[in-house]
Design a protein around this motif. Structure first.
Motif: not given
Lengths: 349, 318
Positions: A328-346
């Motif tokens: 989740c932190a890497s973002g590789v499985m994400c449809y959406y990356r943005g201020p409310f998704t996991a990578p931003r909250l790593e």
């Protein structure tokens, strides 16, 4: 603010009870009658999924599936979303749609091809039409184009960022309900601009492409210097990894038993704020267990949202529920990356 | 064997350029001089020879300029002004190529459309590859001539499989279904007419194209020598200079790495015989190169179907 619906895939009447009792608010399925296969073989798909495994094969089975869902007050939508149909197929599909609605009780038709949309709208089915993600409505004007045709819903393509979904939602302002993907079956390219067949004998083109032998040439005609070549090779290795993650991580599961693959569940709080009408779980071809576990995850995130938790808390909770913090932190499985998704909250996880 | 083209069928040649820097070389492009070094140069030379062999010497009438595949590479007003001036100076009509777009892409396109519209040049065309762009042009700049681009034709073009299907004469109506677009169905033609669209564009499809455009009164174009297979907003090479956690997504920043690199991918043997083995990837899009035979088939299809414009891509269109 009305609650978001959860739209789940179904490929057999036997899956209905399981999915409805686990919280599916809407179901969608496919149908490929034998006469279609006889006419076109397995090379020309009636909808976006292979005839084998992902589809029903008779109107009787469709009617049974719909009756079981309707017994629980759950609507069912039928996919007629191949990217293109020829003129003689439009006549066939118009008849199939008429029977699906009039005889089987189908509540909505998921359609991509503009010619079929127009044909069905002319039959008075406009409000039942859901524009498929395959139609690539990537901007507000495109959504309004379909709205002008009188459709009842637009499914936003995977190839949108969270901020872009937010802007479209704000500008459309509820004039046509919007649906967004939250789980499974990511696309490396824009789905509507991928003109390849995902037949089981050849597999997905993006997966093939990423593993094929690659030669990189500079536009100036020079070969990349050794350090540059090594950097490029490492980059394309990461790209291969990304595609592997989008494609269900090789059908693996997390340590908690949750199926892996493309995911956007931590975007759900943002979708609720945007006024997204329904969130979609992809994968009609998936096993009943994969469908069930995915649905349970999405429902659990929705339930957590309904407790009144702050968006950030829901995101953290969703990442914990996913059970793969590192991914989740890497973002590789994400449809959406943005201020409310996991990578931003790593940093907070 | 060369396939002769009746003069009356293919009436118009268009040269397609995709980078502002190409405009300075317009005279050389009009002479079909290869402009790229390395492998790309050899491909351009082969394509030129095949196109001239099959379609005859170029009779340029139009310059295409812009971007079909990436909104970030969409030209600015000043770049379009330069392109338009270059076209006029060369005695050519002008066509703006546009891509599939996000809302930001629509925002960037609007001033370009407004500038073109202000020219009041009845020969100016806009190729739209997004229904949203169609709607904007039709509602806000009705004086501009709309052309429906090749990305709007969603026919199968999987080069891994289609050659095998054609070779094996796929059963039933399958091959016929693969050779016809839906854009020419009567219900689609009404929609096109509503938006004032009189021309539709196609890649040179591996399986061919079985539609009589003359009979239905639509102009049609075919693009050579590159056809696209897939395109998407998450650009592989565009992420090259981004941190690992910020790569391969639609919002990832890029440094226009597509201007620096072209990737040639060579396919493994496939379970279906006859598929293409080489693919060209630039930026966010993967292409197949049409060899001399494929370009010959384009000439035959153009003659049979009444395709009246050839769009010659001077380079990969990204």
């Amino acid at each position: 603010m009305s609650a978001m619906k959860v739209l789940a895939p179904v490929s057999s009447p036997d899956e209905v009870e399981m999915l409805v009792e686990s919280g599916a608010g809407e179901l969608y399925c496919g149908l490929v009658p034998p006469d279609w296969i006889r006419a076109y073989s397995g090379a020309v798909w009636l909808n976006r999924r292979s005839p084998a495994g992902a589809n029903l094969s008779s109107l009787d089975a469709l009617a049974l599936l719909v009756a079981r869902a309707h017994a629980h007050g759950v609507p069912v939508f039928l996919t007629l979303n191949a990217p293109v149909y020829i003129e003689q197929q439009l006549t066939y599909l118009a008849d199939l749609a008429r029977q699906a609605v009039a005889t089987c009780g189908i509540d909505g038709l998921i359609v991509s091809d503009t010619a079929l949309l127009l044909t069905l709208a002319d039959m008075g089915l406009g409000p039942r039409l859901h524009v498929s993600s395959v139609a690539s409505a990537l901007n507000t004007e495109a959504v309004r184009f379909y709205q002008d045709l009188g459709v009842g819903r637009v499914i936003l393509p995977r190839g949108l960022g969270l901020d872009e979904v937010g802007r479209i939602s704000a500008e459309v302002a509820g004039a046509v309900p919007l649906e967004a993907f939250v789980l499974y079956d990511g696309c490396a390219f824009e789905e509507g601009l991928c003109h390849t067949l995902h037949h089981h004998r050849v597999g997905a083109f993006c997966v093939d492409l990423a593993r094929w032998d690659a030669t990189v040439e500079r536009t100036d005609g020079e070969r990349p210097a050794p350090a540059e070549a090594a950097r490029l090779e490492a980059h394309f290795a990461r790209h291969r990894e990304w595609i592997w993650h989008l494609n269900a991580c090789g059908a693996t599961v997390s340590s908690g038993g949750m199926p892996l693959g493309a995911c956007g569940v931590c975007a759900m709080p943002a979708f609720r704020r945007f006024g997204i009408h329904a969130v979609k779980i992809a994968g009609r071809q998936a096993s009943p267990l994969r469908k069930l576990l995915g649905l349970k995850l999405v429902r659990a995130v929705l339930a957590h949202m309904e407790t009144g938790s702050a968006d950030e808390d829901v995101v953290r909770w969703a990442v914990r529920a996913r059970g793969m913090h590192e991914i989740c932190a890497s973002g590789v499985m994400c449809y959406y990356r943005g201020p409310f998704t996991a990578p931003r909250l790593e940093a907070d996880i | 064997m060369p396939i002769s083209m009746p003069e009356s069928i293919m009436t118009e040649w268009a040269l397609a350029l995709f980078r502002p820097s190409d405009l300075a070389d317009l005279p050389a492009h009009l002479r079909l001089e290869p402009s790229r070094p390395g492998l790309a140069r050899a491909r351009q030379a082969d394509a030129r020879a095949a196109v001239v062999d099959r379609f005859g010497p170029p009779a340029w009438q139009r310059l295409y300029f812009g971007q079909e595949f990436c909104e970030r590479r969409a030209p600015s007003v000043s770049e379009v002004r330069r392109a338009y001036s270059a076209a006029v100076s060369a005695g050519l009509a002008f066509t703006l190529l546009t891509s599939y777009v996000s809302d930001d892409g629509v925002d960037r396109l609007r001033p370009v459309l407004a500038w073109l519209s202000g020219l009041e040049d009845a020969r100016v065309e806009v190729v739209a590859n997004d229904w949203g762009v169609v709607r904007v042009v039709a509602r806000e700049h009705a004086g501009l001539r709309l052309v429906l681009g090749r990305l709007m034709n969603r026919m199968l073009r999987d080069p891994r499989i289609v050659p095998g299907l054609v070779e094996a004469r796929a059963p039933g109506d399958a091959l016929a279904a693969l050779r016809q677009p839906s854009l020419t169905a009567p219900v689609s033609r009404l929609l096109l007419a509503r938006f004032g669209i009189g021309r539709v564009e196609f890649d040179n499809l591996i399986q061919g194209l079985d539609t009589d455009f003359r009979a239905i009164g639509l102009g049609a174009s075919v693009y050579v020598p590159y056809g696209y297979v897939v395109s998407g907003r998450a650009c592989a090479i565009g992420s090259l200079n981004q941190p690992a956690a910020d790569q391969f997504h639609v919002g990832a920043a890029c440094r226009r790495e597509c201007l620096q690199y072209t990737v040639t991918r060579r396919a493994d043997p496939l379970p279906v015989a006859g598929g293409h083995h080489e693919y060209l990837e630039r930026g966010n899009t993967c292409f197949y190169l049409q060899d001399a035979d494929a370009i010959g088939r384009a000439a035959a299809v153009a003659s049979r179907s009444g395709i009246d414009r050839l769009v010659y891509q001077a380079d990969l269109p990204v």
